[in-house]
Every structure is written in C-alpha cells, then in structure tokens.
Design an enzyme around this catalytic site. Structure first.
Site, PDB file in Angstrom:
ATOM      1  N   PRO A 273       0.734  -1.255  -0.086  1.00 16.91           N
ATOM      2  CG  PRO A 273       0.065  -0.847   2.323  1.00 16.91           C
ATOM      3  CD  PRO A 273       0.865  -1.863   1.315  1.00 16.91           C
ATOM      4  NE  ARG A 311      -3.635  11.968  -6.554  1.00 21.48           N
ATOM      5  CZ  ARG A 311      -5.005  11.684  -6.547  1.00 21.48           C
ATOM      6  NH1 ARG A 311      -5.767  12.565  -5.996  1.00 21.48           N
ATOM      7  NH2 ARG A 311      -5.589  10.596  -6.924  1.00 21.48           N
ATOM      8  CB  CYS A 342       1.559  30.365 -17.830  1.00 21.54           C
ATOM      9  SG  CYS A 342       2.163  31.890 -16.769  1.00 21.54           S
TER      10      CYS A 342
HETATM   11  N1  LLP Z   1       2.504  -1.446  -6.040  1.00 25.48           N
HETATM   12  C1  LLP Z   1       2.842  -1.074  -7.612  1.00 25.48           C
HETATM   13  C2  LLP Z   1       3.518  -2.091  -8.416  1.00 25.48           C
HETATM   14  C3  LLP Z   1       2.331  -0.062  -7.947  1.00 25.48           C
HETATM   15  O1  LLP Z   1       2.361   0.491  -9.312  1.00 25.48           O
HETATM   16  C4  LLP Z   1       1.728   1.095  -7.038  1.00 25.48           C
HETATM   17  C5  LLP Z   1       1.274   2.359  -7.389  1.00 25.48           C
HETATM   18  C6  LLP Z   1       1.450   0.512  -5.832  1.00 25.48           C
HETATM   19  C7  LLP Z   1       2.006  -0.564  -5.309  1.00 25.48           C
HETATM   20  C8  LLP Z   1       0.869   1.565  -4.572  1.00 25.48           C
HETATM   21  O2  LLP Z   1      -0.425   1.892  -5.195  1.00 25.48           O
HETATM   22  P1  LLP Z   1      -1.333   2.673  -4.075  1.00 25.48           P
HETATM   23  O3  LLP Z   1      -1.680   1.589  -2.860  1.00 25.48           O
HETATM   24  O4  LLP Z   1      -0.766   3.991  -3.687  1.00 25.48           O
HETATM   25  O5  LLP Z   1      -2.693   3.069  -4.701  1.00 25.48           O
HETATM   26  N2  LLP Z   1       0.104   9.102  -9.195  1.00 25.48           N
HETATM   27  C9  LLP Z   1      -1.275   8.248  -9.007  1.00 25.48           C
HETATM   28  C10 LLP Z   1      -1.242   6.946  -8.463  1.00 25.48           C
HETATM   29  C11 LLP Z   1      -0.064   6.238  -9.220  1.00 25.48           C
HETATM   30  C12 LLP Z   1      -0.088   4.728  -8.764  1.00 25.48           C
HETATM   31  C13 LLP Z   1       1.116   3.981  -9.395  1.00 25.48           C
HETATM   32  N3  LLP Z   1       1.425   2.686  -8.872  1.00 25.48           N
HETATM   33  C14 LLP Z   1      -2.290   9.376  -8.369  1.00 25.48           C
HETATM   34  O6  LLP Z   1      -1.861  10.241  -7.838  1.00 25.48           O
HETATM   35  O7  LLP Z   1      -3.445   8.875  -8.002  1.00 25.48           O
END
Ligand code: LLP
Length: 420
Positions: A273, A311, A342
C-alpha cells in the site's frame, strides 16, 4: 485527513495558521500519528499471517516518512534505483524491499542485487532474461516473483488502472506458467513468488476479490505441479476518502479477502500500500494570492500550483479545499481554484463553493499526503515547496523550501563543448 481536522485548523495539536505563518506557503504538512494509525491498523488486521507491508515509496518518498515506516517495521516497494537509495538511506533493510517496475535498467538490477533486495517483481520475459544474465555474471542468485496481470477491471481512473490485459504491467497467467515450466533456463534466478497490482485508489472490493481468486487459483495450480512458492505479493491500491461519500475499504475486510483466497499458503504474504498509509495524513497549505473576477467566472488564485500538486490537472482528481480561519458570516462563492502556472490545466477545482475569500487568506487542500510532493516539479521555475511532519504537538521541517540555487543545481551555461 479527516474533514473535521480541516475545519478547525488544528493538526495533531498544531495550529495550521501559525504553522503557515512560520514556515511560509505552499507547505506540505504530514501527520505522523495519522500515518502510524493507518499502518498499525493494517498490521493488526494481518495478525497471525506471515505478512509484510512494503510501503509503496512513490506515494511519498520523503526521508522522514520512510524513516517512520522503517521504525514501524514496514518494508518498501520500490520502482527505481533512486527509490532503493532513498529507502536504504532511511533505514529500511534491503531484505524488506521488493523491486517492482516494468522498465528496470541493467544498472538498476545490479544495484538491487548488490543491495540484496528481497525480491524482484519481474514484468516481462526480457527482464527475466536480463536478471538471469546479471545474476550469473555476478555469481549470485536473484530472488524473483512474476507479476501476473490478472485481467480485471479495477474500476478506477484509467490512468491508474494496471491490471487489465491491455495495460503494460505484468504478464498473463499463461505466460507466467511457461516461466515456471522453463525454470532450467534461469538457473541463477530463484523464481518462487507471485505478484500482482491491479490499480490504485480502489474503493470496491469486487475487483480485488476477483483478482485474488485468479492469483490464488494459479498458486494452487503451481503447487500441484510441484512449484513451492515462498511469497505472494498482492500489491497495493487501497483507496482513500478524497471527497464526501467515498469510503475506504475496511482493512479487516480487505485482509479477510486475502485470508480467504490464500488460505493454506505457507509462504510470506506481501502488501504494497502507498496512498492508503499517507494520503489522508497530509494537507497542502496555500495562501490566496488574489481573487480575480473574470468575465464569466470567479478565480481564486493560490500560491500553490500544479507543480506542487499535480493530481487535479492530471486526473481531474477531487481534493477538498477549505478556507482556514473564521468563516462566520461569509457567504458561499463558487470559485475556480487555480494556481499561478501559465496554463489552463493549472486548476485545482472548478466552481467550488467556498466562503468568500480575500487575498492573504489561508487555504488547505486535503488528502495531499500521497502523490503530492512526490509528483512535484519546478515547472515555471517554482522551487519545490517545503514539507513538515507533525508529531506530538510539535513539527519538524522535513524538507526545507528549495532555494533558487538548488533549483538550478547541475545546470550550466554551454561552454564545455564536446563530441560524443
Ligand atoms: N505497487 C505497485 C506495483 C504500484 O505500481 C503502485 C502504484 C503501488 C503498489 C501503490 O499503489 P497505491 O497503494 O498507492 O494505490 N499518481 C497516481 C497513483 C499512481 C499509482 C501507481 N502505482 C495518483 O496520484 O493517483
């Protein structure tokens, strides 16, 4: 962050108005207790399982945040040598680090191997072959898991959905099967793990359950064929509350799905996570630069911009926005909340009702602890914002505001002309 915390401008006993006055804006603020609470809640839900939480460093890679994770016994899920370096530097032991990512370079694989990471989550046959070649050349054995793409729709934003067959991530179960069958071809890779990650900001259990079932069926098939697995990594993706009505999954319910699907599994279960642990622990403090009455719209121009929090621009993501201070007697006005960068995409919210604002007012943007500072840039030559961690009624600056010198560090006028 809980909305109640935003309404009264106190975060773990720290007055956010005073904090902004002391440290300036834009300012990323993180609550250590809020991070610990999330992490411990998930750890508690996992009790009785051989499980390890490998925090997805990309969500918030600040050294202080990583050190906090290390202190709580978490590992790290990394996707680059840079994240490896940050994690080790913050005290996360290599044997608690898993290395994911679809484009690991040879150099990054070398660094991961030399550091002794727990596991490479391998995403293509070409990567597997590269891992074999590098491990053989260095006379070592690489521990690896295959990232399977379970082909489920995670019901999240297309840009953060990763578990459908059309996505670049992982390999099909059919392909993964051939990897296990052909293990003799990679004698220096111990391929004894499975990995998946279907997407981010998941608020619905159904796709998680479906993906877990596919993963578990494959695990059982492999076991039956004599392949003993040492680890199963179920990825990250647990969603958070960005706006009213959204409800994060209960960690106990989530883990119950894992328990049910992987019942009888003898190895280690890894979770990755990111957002769930840090998003709601963060808030971005920003000041109103001016209120601009456009021909058609009211613009609230903040001193934070898309370079500080990408985001909304990138995913049209919703973040709660609150005016801090006494809002008594102020009528609601619908603002387009924008930054000074800008381009029109530098918009945090459109037509958002807020108490009437004036220049100098302090505004908080909520749930910015994940993918806020970690996705920041210096676009428009805006130095990176400062970051502070709040804990026990005190705060510490965990990233000082970037100076102009730091912003251009490494740049130089063309003078040393060479040929390749
Ligand atoms: N494991 C892998 C292989 C991943 O690619 C990701 C996130 C995670 C774990 C963690 O995911 P989380 O638990 O945070 O959902 N920038 C985007 C989110 C991109 C997530 C990419 N991979 C946003 O701001 O919503």
């Amino acid at each position: 962050m809980a909305p109640a915390l935003l309404q009264q401008p106190l975060l773990d006993g720290i007055d956010l108005v005073a904090l902004a006055a002391a440290e300036g804006t834009p300012l990323h603020v993180y609550s250590a207790p809020a991070i610990r609470e999330r992490l411990r809640g998930l750890q508690r839900a996992l009790e009785g399982l051989d499980a390890l939480i490998c925090y997805a460093v990309k969500a918030n890679s600040n050294q202080a945040v990583l050190a906090l994770m290390a202190a709580e016994g978490a590992g790290a899920d990394i996707v680059s040598a840079g994240e490896l370096w940050r994690s080790l530097r913050a005290g996360i032991p290599a044997d608690r680090i898993v290395f994911s990512g679809v484009g690991k370079s040879a150099e990054e694989i070398v660094q991961g191997l030399d550091a002794g990471v727990a596991r490479f989550n391998v995403e293509s046959r070409a990567e597997l072959e590269l891992l074999q070649a590098i491990a053989a050349q260095r006379g070592t054995t690489a521990r690896a898991a295959v990232r399977i793409n379970p082909d489920v729709d995670a019901l999240t934003h297309a840009k953060i959905s990763t578990g459908k067959a059309e996505n670049k991530f992982g390999v099909s179960i059919a392909e993964a099967r051939t990897w296990f069958e052909g293990q003799a071809a990679w004698p220096d890779v111990r391929l004894d793990g499975l990995h998946m990650h279907i997407g981010s900001q998941l608020l619905d259990m159904a796709p998680i359950r479906q993906a877990l079932q596919r993963l578990a069926a494959f695990w059982r098939e492999l076991e039956a064929a004599g392949h003993r697995l040492a680890s199963i990594d179920v990825g990250g993706g647990l969603g958070v509350r960005y706006r009213e009505g959204e409800q994060p999954l209960d960690p106990v319910d989530y883990v119950a799905q894992i328990r049910a699907a992987l019942q009888g599994f003898q190895g280690r279960i890894v979770l990755e996570p990111g957002r769930y642990l840090v998003a709601e622990a963060g808030v971005l403090l920003t000041r109103v630069l001016r209120v601009k009455q456009g021909e058609q719209r009211n613009f609230l121009v903040l001193d934070a911009a898309m370079n500080d929090l990408l985001r909304p621009s990138l995913y049209d993501a919703w973040h709660d926005i609150l005016r801090l201070g006494d809002n008594g007697g102020r009528e609601a006005v619908a603002y387009d909340v924008v930054g000074p960068v800008c381009e029109t995409g530098d918009t945090f919210a459109v037509g958002r009702p807020l108490p009437r604002c004036e220049a100098g007012d302090l505004v908080a943007i909520g749930a910015t602890g994940a993918y806020g500072a970690s996705m920041a840039s210096t676009y428009n030559s805006r130095p990176l914002a400062a970051e502070v961690l709040v804990d026990g009624g005190r705060y510490a600056v965990v990233r000082r505001r970037q100076t102009y010198d730091e912003m251009i560090a490494g740049e130089q006028p063309a003078g040393d002309w060479r040929t390749p």
